[in-house]
Every structure is written in structure tokens, then in C-alpha cells.
Scaffold this motif. Structure first.
Motif, mmCIF file in Angstrom:
data_model
loop_
_atom_site.group_PDB
_atom_site.id
_atom_site.type_symbol
_atom_site.label_atom_id
_atom_site.label_comp_id
_atom_site.label_asym_id
_atom_site.label_seq_id
_atom_site.Cartn_x
_atom_site.Cartn_y
_atom_site.Cartn_z
ATOM 1 N N ILE A 147 80.639 70.348 -20.958
ATOM 2 C CA ILE A 147 79.695 70.588 -19.870
ATOM 3 C C ILE A 147 80.166 71.824 -19.127
ATOM 4 C CG2 ILE A 147 78.656 69.716 -17.743
ATOM 5 C CD1 ILE A 147 79.169 66.911 -18.625
ATOM 6 N N ASP A 148 79.398 72.909 -19.234
ATOM 7 C CA ASP A 148 79.794 74.118 -18.504
ATOM 8 C C ASP A 148 78.625 74.741 -17.746
ATOM 9 O OD1 ASP A 148 78.246 75.371 -20.430
ATOM 10 O OD2 ASP A 148 79.944 76.208 -21.548
ATOM 11 N N GLY A 149 77.520 74.005 -17.672
ATOM 12 C CA GLY A 149 76.384 74.500 -16.915
ATOM 13 C C GLY A 149 75.445 75.412 -17.689
ATOM 14 N N THR A 150 75.792 75.716 -18.945
ATOM 15 C CA THR A 150 74.893 76.537 -19.754
ATOM 16 C C THR A 150 73.859 75.638 -20.425
ATOM 17 O OG1 THR A 150 76.284 76.378 -21.724
ATOM 18 C CG2 THR A 150 76.728 78.194 -20.195
ATOM 19 N N PRO A 151 72.690 76.187 -20.742
ATOM 20 C CA PRO A 151 71.649 75.370 -21.356
ATOM 21 C C PRO A 151 72.056 74.739 -22.678
ATOM 22 C CG PRO A 151 70.722 77.448 -20.563
ATOM 23 C CD PRO A 151 72.219 77.553 -20.456
ATOM 24 N N GLU A 152 72.950 75.390 -23.426
ATOM 25 C CA GLU A 152 73.275 74.898 -24.763
ATOM 26 C C GLU A 152 74.492 73.989 -24.822
ATOM 27 O OE1 GLU A 152 71.298 75.241 -27.322
ATOM 28 O OE2 GLU A 152 69.955 76.318 -25.984
ATOM 29 N N SER A 153 75.284 73.928 -23.753
ATOM 30 C CA SER A 153 76.552 73.201 -23.849
ATOM 31 C C SER A 153 76.369 71.720 -24.163
ATOM 32 C CB SER A 153 77.355 73.363 -22.557
ATOM 33 O OG SER A 153 76.686 72.775 -21.456
ATOM 34 N N LEU A 154 75.368 71.096 -23.570
ATOM 35 C CA LEU A 154 75.181 69.657 -23.776
ATOM 36 C C LEU A 154 74.627 69.329 -25.156
ATOM 37 C CD1 LEU A 154 73.794 68.722 -20.244
ATOM 38 C CD2 LEU A 154 75.987 68.052 -21.216
ATOM 39 N N ARG A 155 74.161 70.347 -25.877
ATOM 40 C CA ARG A 155 73.649 70.107 -27.226
ATOM 41 C C ARG A 155 74.697 70.414 -28.290
ATOM 42 N NH1 ARG A 155 67.720 72.190 -28.353
ATOM 43 N NH2 ARG A 155 68.724 74.230 -28.363
ATOM 44 N N VAL B 112 75.087 71.180 -13.595
ATOM 45 C CA VAL B 112 75.591 70.290 -14.647
ATOM 46 C C VAL B 112 74.639 70.302 -15.838
ATOM 47 C CG1 VAL B 112 76.258 67.935 -15.242
ATOM 48 C CG2 VAL B 112 76.799 68.849 -12.968
ATOM 49 N N VAL B 113 73.399 69.917 -15.586
ATOM 50 C CA VAL B 113 72.351 70.015 -16.614
ATOM 51 C C VAL B 113 71.451 71.180 -16.212
ATOM 52 C CG1 VAL B 113 70.473 68.841 -17.818
ATOM 53 C CG2 VAL B 113 72.458 67.526 -17.029
ATOM 54 N N ASN B 114 71.702 72.315 -16.796
ATOM 55 C CA ASN B 114 70.977 73.535 -16.444
ATOM 56 C C ASN B 114 69.469 73.303 -16.516
ATOM 57 O OD1 ASN B 114 69.667 76.245 -16.970
ATOM 58 N ND2 ASN B 114 71.792 76.922 -16.658
ATOM 59 N N ILE B 115 68.765 73.769 -15.508
ATOM 60 C CA ILE B 115 67.317 73.538 -15.471
ATOM 61 C C ILE B 115 66.619 74.129 -16.687
ATOM 62 C CG2 ILE B 115 66.831 75.603 -14.107
ATOM 63 C CD1 ILE B 115 64.591 73.986 -12.729
#
Length: 245
Positions: free
Chosen positions: A81-89, A185-188
Motif C-alpha cells: 500500500i503506497d497510495g498509488t492506483p496500482e499498488s493494491l492490484r 490509502v486507496v487512491n481515488i
């Protein structure tokens, strides 16, 4: 992993009137069902959802990679989790996601067996819980009343179609998605991409942005969720089961 999971029974808020509908609301990473008890209590005080039973599940404690492998309440592992749109995927925990989906499938089935029609059941949640609610709802093999995804995203989006039942039971099920534009946390943008992907697949999500809100919920959003629930689960007339509206 499945054999070592210890699950605590969900926190339950019975309907204050005749029980005709159920909401399953799922907490986020590191939280418990108690984290959303105040929101439910507030809705109950306002007496607009008197026929609704609320189920607030508790996640089991599992090792979380982005937490240095230490255990915490979670519905699936998260690598980064780093706040980027792709990190959580990145390296999504498919096994953990499907295990949790089966658990929520069981909760839905229990309500159906207790006499609540599937179309009077709404599932959703916040953050990781919202992601699980969205995934579990859209891949359910029963037609639900609605789906709520707050500050969250579509899980396993690169292969999402593989998990859909045939026929798709929730293609036209109303979906409410809410997101703060300051979420670190979960980038919009991940929320927006999830909305756009669902829209492109023929679903009908509503996406609302809350200016200035981070990875949290605000009173305006909670009011919007309450209105969504009121619309999807209107009180029924006691005599003939028809909506009072």
C-alpha cells in the motif's frame, strides 16, 4: 490458511420492527465490526430503517505482507500500500479473496434460509470490506437488493469475468460507490478506474466523490448510504408485503 482461520460470530443489530431486510456491512483492514457500530446505531436512531437487520462481520486475524507479515484482522492479504492506483492490484491474494467471498456467501444464504428474500439483502463495506462487498455481491448467484463500496475498488479486475456466474444475477443491481478525493490509502483513481470498468461491462454503478475527505467516511456520505438503503430496502406494509412508498 483455511484450516487455521478462527472466525468470531458477527456483531448483530436486530431490526427494531418486523425483520424484512438485511444489510451485511464489512469493515476494512485492521478493524472489526465494532468499528461501524456507531454508524448503524445512528441510522437506527433516525428510524428510517426499522425493518433492517444489520450484520457486521469480524475479519479473522491473518498475516499481512505490507504489515511486515504481522497478523491483523483482514479479509485477504495485501502486498503493498503506497497510495498509488496500482499498488493494491499487485500480487492480489486470490485464494484469500475467494475464501472470504465464500464466507459472505454463507452469511447471505443464512438470511435467505431465515426467510429474507435475496432482493431484500444489501452487502457492502469500507476499504478492504467495500472491495469484498463489491466482489462478493457482483459474483453472487442470487439477485441482491444492492451493493455498497466505500473508499474501495474492484478486486481481481484483470480477470474479473472469470468469477461471474452464468447467468449473471446482479448485472442490473444498483451499486453505490463513494470515495474521498484526498484518499492516501486507496487512491481515488483506482476507485474511478473500477467504476469505469464496471460501467464498460454493462453494470450501473453510481460514483460519488467527497471533496476533502481522506480514507474515511463523513456525515454526508453516511447520509447518502442511508438514503441508498432506504431506497433499496423500503419498509413493507404489514398486511400485504408491499412497499409503503
Amino acid at each position: 490458511m483455511a484450516s487455521s482461520l478462527i472466525r468470531t460470530p458477527p456483531l448483530l443489530f436486530p431490526a427494531t420492527a418486523r425483520h424484512t431486510a438485511t444489510v451485511i456491512f464489512i469493515h476494512g483492514l485492521g478493524d472489526t465490526g465494532y468499528g461501524w457500530a456507531d454508524a448503524v446505531e445512528n441510522w437506527r436512531r433516525r428510524q428510517r430503517l426499522d425493518e433492517v437487520k444489520f450484520i457486521l462481520p469480524h475479519a479473522p486475524s491473518i498475516p499481512i505482507t505490507c504489515n511486515m507479515g504481522m497478523k491483523m484482522p483482514g479479509w485477504y492479504d495485501i502486498v503493498r500500500i503506497d497510495g498509488t492506483p496500482e499498488s493494491l492490484r499487485t500480487d492480489e491474494d486470490e485464494a484469500g479473496i475467494l475464501l472470504s467471498r465464500n464466507y459472505f456467501k454463507g452469511l447471505i444464504q443464512q438470511e435467505i434460509e431465515a426467510g429474507i428474500p435475496a432482493e431484500r439483502i444489501v452487502i457492502g463495506g469500507f476499504s478492504q470490506g467495500g472491495a469484498m462487498g463489491l466482489f462478493s455481491g457482483l459474483t453472487a448467484n442470487v439477485k441482491l437488493g444492492g451493493i455498497i463500496a466505500l473508499s474501495s475498488y474492484l478486486l481481481l479486475s484483470l480477470k474479473f469475468a472469470e468469477f461471474l456466474p452464468k447467468p449473471e444475477m446482479n448485472k442490473v443491481t444498483p451499486i453505490f460507490m463513494g470515495h474521498g478525493d484526498r484518499d492516501q490509502v486507496v487512491n481515488i483513481q483506482l476507485g474511478v478506474k473500477s467504476h469505469d470498468l464496471l460501467k464498460g461491462m454493462g453494470y450501473q454503478p453510481t460514483f460519488k466523490i467527497y471533496p476533502g475527505m481522506g480514507h474515511s467516511a463523513c456525515p454526508t456520505e453516511m447520509n447518502d448510504v442511508e438514503n441508498f438503503l432506504k431506497e433499496r430496502l423500503p419498509a413493507l406494509d404489514k398486511k400485504d408485503g408491499k412497499s409503503e412508498l
